[in-house]
Design a protein around this motif. Structure first.
Motif, short mmCIF file in Angstrom:
data_model
loop_
_atom_site.label_atom_id
_atom_site.label_comp_id
_atom_site.label_asym_id
_atom_site.label_seq_id
_atom_site.Cartn_x
_atom_site.Cartn_y
_atom_site.Cartn_z
N ALA A 7 42.47 26.29 -2.92
CA ALA A 7 42.55 27.46 -3.95
C ALA A 7 41.48 28.50 -3.93
CB ALA A 7 42.48 26.75 -5.38
N HIS A 8 40.37 27.83 -3.60
CA HIS A 8 39.04 28.57 -3.27
C HIS A 8 39.28 29.55 -2.08
CE1 HIS A 8 34.41 29.68 -3.38
NE2 HIS A 8 34.70 29.49 -2.07
N ASP A 9 39.71 29.18 -1.01
CA ASP A 9 39.73 29.75 0.37
C ASP A 9 40.82 30.90 0.39
OD1 ASP A 9 37.59 28.42 1.09
OD2 ASP A 9 38.74 27.31 2.49
N SER A 10 42.00 30.76 -0.73
CA SER A 10 42.85 31.62 -0.50
C SER A 10 42.71 32.70 -1.69
CB SER A 10 44.29 30.82 -0.87
OG SER A 10 44.36 30.24 -2.08
N GLY A 11 41.77 32.50 -2.58
CA GLY A 11 41.36 33.56 -3.48
C GLY A 11 41.75 33.27 -4.91
N ILE A 12 42.30 31.99 -5.17
CA ILE A 12 42.68 31.61 -6.57
C ILE A 12 41.48 31.37 -7.17
CG2 ILE A 12 43.93 29.93 -7.69
CD1 ILE A 12 45.93 29.73 -5.42
N SER A 13 40.55 30.74 -6.51
CA SER A 13 39.18 30.18 -7.11
C SER A 13 39.51 28.61 -7.93
CB SER A 13 38.79 30.98 -8.28
OG SER A 13 39.29 30.93 -9.58
N ARG A 14 38.51 27.99 -7.65
CA ARG A 14 38.56 26.57 -8.32
C ARG A 14 38.51 26.66 -9.43
NH1 ARG A 14 35.09 25.79 -3.63
NH2 ARG A 14 33.36 26.06 -4.68
N GLU A 15 37.85 27.56 -10.26
CA GLU A 15 37.82 27.76 -11.70
C GLU A 15 39.26 28.01 -12.26
OE1 GLU A 15 33.99 27.96 -10.12
OE2 GLU A 15 35.83 29.07 -9.55
N LEU A 16 40.02 28.79 -11.67
CA LEU A 16 41.30 28.84 -12.16
C LEU A 16 42.25 27.92 -11.89
CD1 LEU A 16 43.08 31.08 -13.18
CD2 LEU A 16 43.79 31.97 -11.20
N TYR A 17 41.98 27.18 -10.78
CA TYR A 17 42.95 26.24 -10.46
C TYR A 17 42.59 24.97 -11.62
CZ TYR A 17 45.76 22.66 -7.85
OH TYR A 17 46.59 21.90 -7.65
N LEU A 18 41.36 24.80 -12.01
CA LEU A 18 40.62 23.84 -13.06
C LEU A 18 41.70 24.21 -14.27
CD1 LEU A 18 39.05 21.67 -14.03
CD2 LEU A 18 37.51 23.55 -14.60
N GLU A 19 41.90 25.35 -14.65
CA GLU A 19 42.85 25.61 -15.94
C GLU A 19 44.29 24.97 -15.54
OE1 GLU A 19 41.80 26.93 -18.69
OE2 GLU A 19 39.77 26.88 -17.65
N PHE A 20 44.68 25.03 -14.42
CA PHE A 20 46.16 24.47 -14.13
C PHE A 20 45.91 22.87 -14.54
CE2 PHE A 20 48.09 21.79 -10.88
CZ PHE A 20 49.42 21.57 -11.37
N VAL A 21 44.70 22.30 -13.98
CA VAL A 21 44.74 20.81 -14.04
C VAL A 21 44.36 20.56 -15.76
CG1 VAL A 21 43.18 18.67 -13.66
CG2 VAL A 21 43.69 20.58 -11.79
N LYS A 22 43.72 21.47 -16.39
CA LYS A 22 43.57 21.09 -17.75
C LYS A 22 44.72 21.12 -18.68
CE LYS A 22 39.90 23.48 -19.43
NZ LYS A 22 39.12 24.39 -19.64
N ALA A 23 45.57 22.24 -18.22
CA ALA A 23 46.77 22.15 -18.77
C ALA A 23 47.89 21.20 -18.51
CB ALA A 23 47.45 23.59 -18.71
N MET A 24 48.19 20.70 -17.45
CA MET A 24 48.91 19.97 -17.03
C MET A 24 48.62 18.48 -16.87
SD MET A 24 51.71 21.54 -16.27
CE MET A 24 52.67 20.30 -15.62
N PHE A 25 47.44 18.12 -16.82
CA PHE A 25 46.85 16.60 -16.50
C PHE A 25 45.81 16.39 -17.53
CE2 PHE A 25 48.64 17.88 -12.34
CZ PHE A 25 49.89 17.23 -12.38
N PRO A 26 45.77 16.65 -18.73
CA PRO A 26 44.60 16.58 -19.79
C PRO A 26 44.05 15.21 -20.08
CG PRO A 26 46.45 17.08 -20.75
CD PRO A 26 46.96 17.00 -19.52
N VAL A 27 44.00 14.18 -18.88
CA VAL A 27 43.68 12.96 -19.00
C VAL A 27 42.60 12.44 -18.11
CG1 VAL A 27 46.12 12.17 -19.99
CG2 VAL A 27 45.52 12.20 -17.44
N ALA A 28 41.71 11.40 -18.65
CA ALA A 28 40.79 10.88 -17.65
C ALA A 28 41.73 10.00 -16.61
CB ALA A 28 39.68 10.09 -18.33
N PRO A 29 41.43 9.83 -15.29
CA PRO A 29 40.08 10.45 -14.80
C PRO A 29 40.49 11.85 -14.03
CG PRO A 29 41.13 8.89 -13.35
CD PRO A 29 41.90 8.51 -14.57
#
Length: 306
Positions: A206-228
């Motif tokens: 994500a970082h190296d292709s221009g998406i950014s880790r921060e934006l990818y984190l938004e996907f994780v937060k929306a789809m997998f909002p659980v620990a860990p």
């Protein structure tokens, strides 16, 4: 044995053990149950549980002589072997009417569980052994939100479940055979390692292709909002991953041990674990180029730097 009156001992007050023992003692004090007795190699840590009403033992031997259920929360396999040997040696020197139940929460190789069971069978004592690992990081231990695996016969499993929930765990999973319980824990940890490997790879791309880790984190937060999952994703993004160096829940040493054990369990079943081998390789890179005390989510650094 009744959970409310059973004499509980606790050996090992490391990062996880201290939180669990403290929660157990606080729960038993609130509910009018007998206090626990604690022992730790670094004796000063015992005071952190004693201030809530726990007794303090001077040695593992004194725990064996005064308690009927003993929990072990130790650093590694050798520590488990050493403590079990001390407990058995102590019991051999006394006339004991009551059985002793040892519940080991340590993540160990299945061969260590087999060693303990053989050692107990050779000792010819009134000792029963249950491999009873937990899933959850230190924050889950602190909030008594762990998942606790019980093993052994039905009565022992039920007793351990009654002692542990809700004192230091939110739920239990029964696994009758102690060796199977050791494998169960290892494969659960492998799944978490696989999630870390996948997250690290995705974040790097994500970082190296221009998406950014921060934006990818938004996907994780929306789809997998659980620990860990969410917690590890935040560590990989926060301060460009620096959080993995300072917010340590499970370090590189422990991660490599458990991933290595998973590879061993798979090989014993005639299978390969390619994801585990990748994760182990990346953890090794961090060990060689970083610090073994970083959180194991820092394997993402290997994906960025290699």
């Amino acid at each position: 044995m009744e959970a409310s009156t059973v004499r509980v001992g606790w050996i090992g007050l490391g990062t996880m053990g201290l939180e669990m023992a403290r929660n157990l003692q606080q729960h038993r004090a609130r509910t009018g149950q007998t206090p626990i007795t604690v022992y730790n190699r670094t004796h000063a840590k015992c005071a952190l549980v004693a201030e809530h009403g726990a007794h303090v033992a001077v040695s593992p031997a004194s725990i064996a002589q005064t308690c009927t259920v003993v929990f072990l929360s130790l650093r590694d396999d050798q520590a488990v072997k050493d403590i079990v040997t001390q407990l058995l040696d102590s019991i051999a020197l006394e006339t004991r009417d009551e059985p002793l139940l040892i519940a080991d929460l340590t993540t160990v190789h299945p061969s260590t569980t087999q060693w303990v069971l053989h050692k107990i069978s050779q000792a010819n004592t009134k000792v029963r052994f249950c491999q009873t690992p937990v899933w959850g990081a230190p924050p889950a231990a602190r909030s008594a939100n762990l998942v606790y695996v019980t093993s052994g016969n039905n009565s022992d499993s039920a007793l351990l479940a009654e002692i542990s929930v809700p004192a230091f765990a939110r739920t239990t999973i029964a696994c009758d055979d102690p060796v199977r319980a050791a494998k169960f824990k290892i494969m659960g940890n492998f799944m978490i390692a696989g999630i870390l490997e996948t997250l690290g790879e995705a974040m790097a791309v994500a970082h190296d292709s221009g998406i950014s880790r921060e934006l990818y984190l938004e996907f994780v937060k929306a789809m997998f909002p659980v620990a860990p999952i969410l917690g590890y994703a935040h560590k990989m993004v926060d301060e460009d991953g620096e959080a993995s160096k300072t917010q340590v829940g499970f370090n590189i040493h422990g991660g490599m041990k458990d991933v290595g054990y998973a590879i061993d369990v798979a090989k014993s079943a005639g299978l390969d674990l390619p994801v585990a081998e990748l994760a182990h390789k990346h953890l090794q890179w961090v060990l060689d180029n970083g610090d073994e005390n970083w959180d194991w989510s820092s394997l993402a650094f290997a994906l960025r730097k290699q």
